[in-house]
Design a protein around this motif. Structure first.
Motif, PDB file in Angstrom:
ATOM      1  N   LYS A  30      -4.033   5.246   1.847  1.00 44.42           N
ATOM      2  CA  LYS A  30      -4.684   3.885   1.390  1.00 44.42           C
ATOM      3  C   LYS A  30      -5.778   3.582   2.099  1.00 44.42           C
ATOM      4  O   LYS A  30      -6.872   3.022   1.728  1.00 44.42           O
ATOM      5  N   MET A  31      -5.924   4.127   3.417  1.00 44.45           N
ATOM      6  CA  MET A  31      -7.121   3.631   4.357  1.00 44.45           C
ATOM      7  C   MET A  31      -8.372   4.394   3.551  1.00 44.45           C
ATOM      8  O   MET A  31      -9.265   3.969   3.383  1.00 44.45           O
ATOM      9  N   SER A  32      -7.847   5.687   3.229  1.00 42.30           N
ATOM     10  CA  SER A  32      -9.165   6.699   2.660  1.00 42.30           C
ATOM     11  C   SER A  32      -9.612   5.889   1.273  1.00 42.30           C
ATOM     12  O   SER A  32     -10.742   5.663   1.168  1.00 42.30           O
ATOM     13  N   ALA A  33      -8.527   5.443   0.508  1.00 44.46           N
ATOM     14  CA  ALA A  33      -8.940   4.808  -0.844  1.00 44.46           C
ATOM     15  C   ALA A  33      -9.678   3.735  -0.768  1.00 44.46           C
ATOM     16  O   ALA A  33     -10.758   3.591  -1.459  1.00 44.46           O
ATOM     17  N   HIS A  58      -7.845  -6.503  -1.434  1.00 44.53           N
ATOM     18  CA  HIS A  58      -6.773  -7.018  -0.565  1.00 44.53           C
ATOM     19  C   HIS A  58      -6.144  -5.793   0.117  1.00 44.53           C
ATOM     20  O   HIS A  58      -5.109  -5.324  -0.801  1.00 44.53           O
ATOM     21  N   HIS A  59      -6.580  -5.176   1.018  1.00 45.47           N
ATOM     22  CA  HIS A  59      -6.090  -3.896   1.526  1.00 45.47           C
ATOM     23  C   HIS A  59      -4.624  -4.028   1.880  1.00 45.47           C
ATOM     24  O   HIS A  59      -3.904  -3.160   1.860  1.00 45.47           O
ATOM     25  N   TYR A 107      -9.319  -5.829  -6.232  1.00 38.71           N
ATOM     26  CA  TYR A 107      -8.416  -4.612  -6.005  1.00 38.71           C
ATOM     27  C   TYR A 107      -7.404  -4.992  -5.140  1.00 38.71           C
ATOM     28  O   TYR A 107      -7.473  -5.496  -4.053  1.00 38.71           O
ATOM     29  N   LEU A 108      -6.049  -4.377  -5.661  1.00 41.89           N
ATOM     30  CA  LEU A 108      -4.922  -4.596  -4.983  1.00 41.89           C
ATOM     31  C   LEU A 108      -4.231  -3.043  -4.689  1.00 41.89           C
ATOM     32  O   LEU A 108      -3.243  -2.692  -5.346  1.00 41.89           O
ATOM     33  N   PRO A 109      -4.687  -2.450  -3.732  1.00 40.74           N
ATOM     34  CA  PRO A 109      -4.204  -0.978  -3.381  1.00 40.74           C
ATOM     35  C   PRO A 109      -2.833  -0.986  -2.720  1.00 40.74           C
ATOM     36  O   PRO A 109      -2.562  -1.840  -2.066  1.00 40.74           O
ATOM     37  N   TYR A 110      -2.142  -0.197  -3.273  1.00 43.83           N
ATOM     38  CA  TYR A 110      -0.965  -0.012  -2.759  1.00 43.83           C
ATOM     39  C   TYR A 110      -0.418   1.491  -2.830  1.00 43.83           C
ATOM     40  O   TYR A 110      -0.853   2.272  -3.419  1.00 43.83           O
ATOM     41  N   LEU A 111       0.464   1.822  -1.806  1.00 42.71           N
ATOM     42  CA  LEU A 111       1.110   3.230  -1.766  1.00 42.71           C
ATOM     43  C   LEU A 111       2.244   3.525  -2.490  1.00 42.71           C
ATOM     44  O   LEU A 111       3.344   2.937  -2.239  1.00 42.71           O
ATOM     45  N   ALA A 112       2.251   3.944  -3.725  1.00 44.09           N
ATOM     46  CA  ALA A 112       3.375   4.266  -4.285  1.00 44.09           C
ATOM     47  C   ALA A 112       4.662   5.119  -3.780  1.00 44.09           C
ATOM     48  O   ALA A 112       4.519   5.830  -2.881  1.00 44.09           O
ATOM     49  N   GLY A 113       5.874   4.416  -4.004  1.00 45.21           N
ATOM     50  CA  GLY A 113       6.980   5.076  -3.418  1.00 45.21           C
ATOM     51  C   GLY A 113       7.289   4.344  -1.806  1.00 45.21           C
ATOM     52  O   GLY A 113       8.113   5.025  -1.086  1.00 45.21           O
ATOM     53  N   THR A 114       6.566   3.553  -1.588  1.00 45.28           N
ATOM     54  CA  THR A 114       6.806   2.934  -0.272  1.00 45.28           C
ATOM     55  C   THR A 114       7.185   1.406  -0.360  1.00 45.28           C
ATOM     56  O   THR A 114       7.296   0.775  -1.432  1.00 45.28           O
ATOM     57  N   ALA A 115       7.168   0.899   0.643  1.00 48.69           N
ATOM     58  CA  ALA A 115       7.484  -0.740   0.776  1.00 48.69           C
ATOM     59  C   ALA A 115       6.356  -1.205   0.372  1.00 48.69           C
ATOM     60  O   ALA A 115       6.387  -2.597  -0.008  1.00 48.69           O
ATOM     61  N   MET A 164       5.229  -9.455  -5.589  1.00 54.00           N
ATOM     62  CA  MET A 164       4.235 -10.496  -5.757  1.00 54.00           C
ATOM     63  C   MET A 164       3.629 -10.477  -7.161  1.00 54.00           C
ATOM     64  O   MET A 164       3.635 -11.736  -7.661  1.00 54.00           O
ATOM     65  N   SER A 165       3.792  -9.528  -8.017  1.00 51.78           N
ATOM     66  CA  SER A 165       3.366  -9.301  -9.370  1.00 51.78           C
ATOM     67  C   SER A 165       4.229 -10.099 -10.035  1.00 51.78           C
ATOM     68  O   SER A 165       4.021 -11.156 -11.012  1.00 51.78           O
ATOM     69  N   ASP A 166       5.563  -9.933  -9.853  1.00 45.77           N
ATOM     70  CA  ASP A 166       6.546 -10.448 -10.590  1.00 45.77           C
ATOM     71  C   ASP A 166       6.284 -12.011 -10.397  1.00 45.77           C
ATOM     72  O   ASP A 166       6.608 -12.966 -11.095  1.00 45.77           O
ATOM     73  N   ARG A 167       6.354 -12.514  -9.099  1.00 44.88           N
ATOM     74  CA  ARG A 167       6.373 -13.939  -8.767  1.00 44.88           C
ATOM     75  C   ARG A 167       5.079 -14.443  -9.441  1.00 44.88           C
ATOM     76  O   ARG A 167       5.298 -15.805  -9.824  1.00 44.88           O
ATOM     77  N   GLU A 168       4.115 -14.027  -9.365  1.00 44.59           N
ATOM     78  CA  GLU A 168       2.754 -14.463 -10.056  1.00 44.59           C
ATOM     79  C   GLU A 168       3.040 -15.025 -11.586  1.00 44.59           C
ATOM     80  O   GLU A 168       2.526 -15.772 -12.003  1.00 44.59           O
TER      81      GLU A 168
END
Length: 371
Positions: free
Chosen positions: A15-18, A277-278, A310-318, A326-330
């Motif tokens: 994620k940091m690298s991306a 939004h890292h 941009y909303l980066p996240y790591l798949a398969g993690t918390a 967050m997306s569902d709430r939005e």
């Protein structure tokens, strides 16, 4: 953890690298970037890694350009070349290069003489404006991106300066256009605001910045490029205000890494249309508030380009779980219009969120705009 990972596998935190790669890609295209993170150590790590990647690409670009001109050069040779340009075109007021630069900068200011006279901009302020423009052209990253250093032996000083000012970046904007736009902006400001912006640009660092690790026993420190700045809760209020003003100029910082302290109540829109939004948030309103720092009247994107989020996240993690909640709430918030109700409907530990089809959300959403 990152250091151990790198020593054993050569890998870096994905994620940091991306985030780092996306930021520097945008920087190479001439864009300013706003990055939000949650933890102080994350902000520090982003600053260091972004700076190192900019520096790596800067020297790679210089080597490539010199190579294409049939002049191979290692890093030391490039550093000496850039130092020579700084001396010839900025540091030595008697050199032909510096005189050519001063003539061009004076011409830019004279082109706005009528507007500057109308707002009673003093000679001292005009001299300060010239100083600010000159010192940011001196920076090594600027020299690599816009000076024709591979042709210095065949061009006259006046031609070098003209080429440098007219060289467009990846977004199609030249330094001459940036200077013209900044002067137009200063004319619109009040007398106090105008001086505040000029002083912020003058006092923004352009050399290497020593970044200390306050939580390390050995007081480890790293020197980073001034292109990247950080604002956190530990940053003094006056420093945050100065950085905010400086970010709203075409000068440094190019990349502004912030904690939530800069997430509300500040304007960062003048020269920036990209926000990353890292670190996400469970509350979509928090993300919306952060994005609102560049989604404002008078923003760079207004009437011309899109604001990009941009909303980066790591798949398969918390991390992915937080993104989904967050997306569902939005989606539900657009219908229910009550964050507390939505939070009760979709909790962080819900086994399966209540998914709302996009078509239903669009149909039920409150329309608050004017036709």
């Amino acid at each position: 953890f990152d250091q151990s990972l790198q020593r054993t596998t050569g890998a870096t935190h994905p994620k940091m690298s991306a985030t780092v790669m996306k930021v520097v890609d945008l920087w190479e295209a001439g864009e300013k970037v706003l990055v939000f993170a949650f933890y102080r150590r994350t902000c520090r790590a982003l600053r260091i890694h972004i700076s190192q990647e900019i520096e790596r690409r800067m020297f790679a670009a210089a080597q490539r350009r010199l190579g294409e001109a049939g002049r191979g050069a290692d890093r030391k040779a490039i550093e000496r070349l850039l130092e020579g340009i700084q001396k010839r075109f900025v540091d030595d007021p008697k050199s032909p290069g510096r005189k050519a630069l001063d003539r061009e900068l004076a011409g830019i200011i004279d082109g706005h003489a009528k507007e500057l006279d109308a707002v009673d901009m003093s000679k001292d302020q005009r001299d300060l404006l010239t100083e600010v423009m000159r010192r940011f052209l001196r920076v090594t990253t600027t020299l690599v991106r816009c000076f024709p250093f591979e042709e210095l032996t065949t061009l006259k000083p006046a031609e070098v300066v003209t080429r440098a000012l007219e060289q467009a970046d990846g977004s199609g904007t030249s330094w001459r256009q940036k200077f013209d736009g900044f002067i137009d902006f200063l004319v619109e400001c009040s007398a106090k605001e105008r001086l505040d912006y000029l002083e912020a640009a003058r006092h923004t660092q352009t050399g290497g910045i020593r970044v200390e690790d306050a939580e390390a026993d050995d007081s480890d420190a790293t020197v980073t490029l001034a292109n990247v700045q950080v604002a956190m809760g530990t940053t003094k209020r006056e420093t945050r205000a100065r950085l905010m003003r400086a970010f709203n100029t075409p000068f440094f910082p190019d990349i502004f890494v912030c904690s939530q302290v800069m997430g509300e109540g500040v304007d960062l829109q003048r020269f920036c249309r990209h926000v990353i939004h890292h670190d996400l948030d469970w509350n979509p309103s928090t993300i919306e508030q952060r994005t609102g720092r560049i989604d404002r009247l008078g923003c760079k994107a207004e009437g011309r380009q899109s604001i990009v989020v941009y909303l980066p996240y790591l798949a398969g993690t918390a991390d992915e779980r937080q993104y989904q909640v967050m997306s569902d709430r939005e989606q539900w918030f657009r219908v229910v219009m009550g964050q507390e109700e939505v939070a009760r409907l979709i909790t962080p530990d819900s086994i399966s969120a209540v998914r709302l089809p996009e078509a239903v959300s669009n149909e039920l959403s409150f329309k608050l705009g004017l036709d």
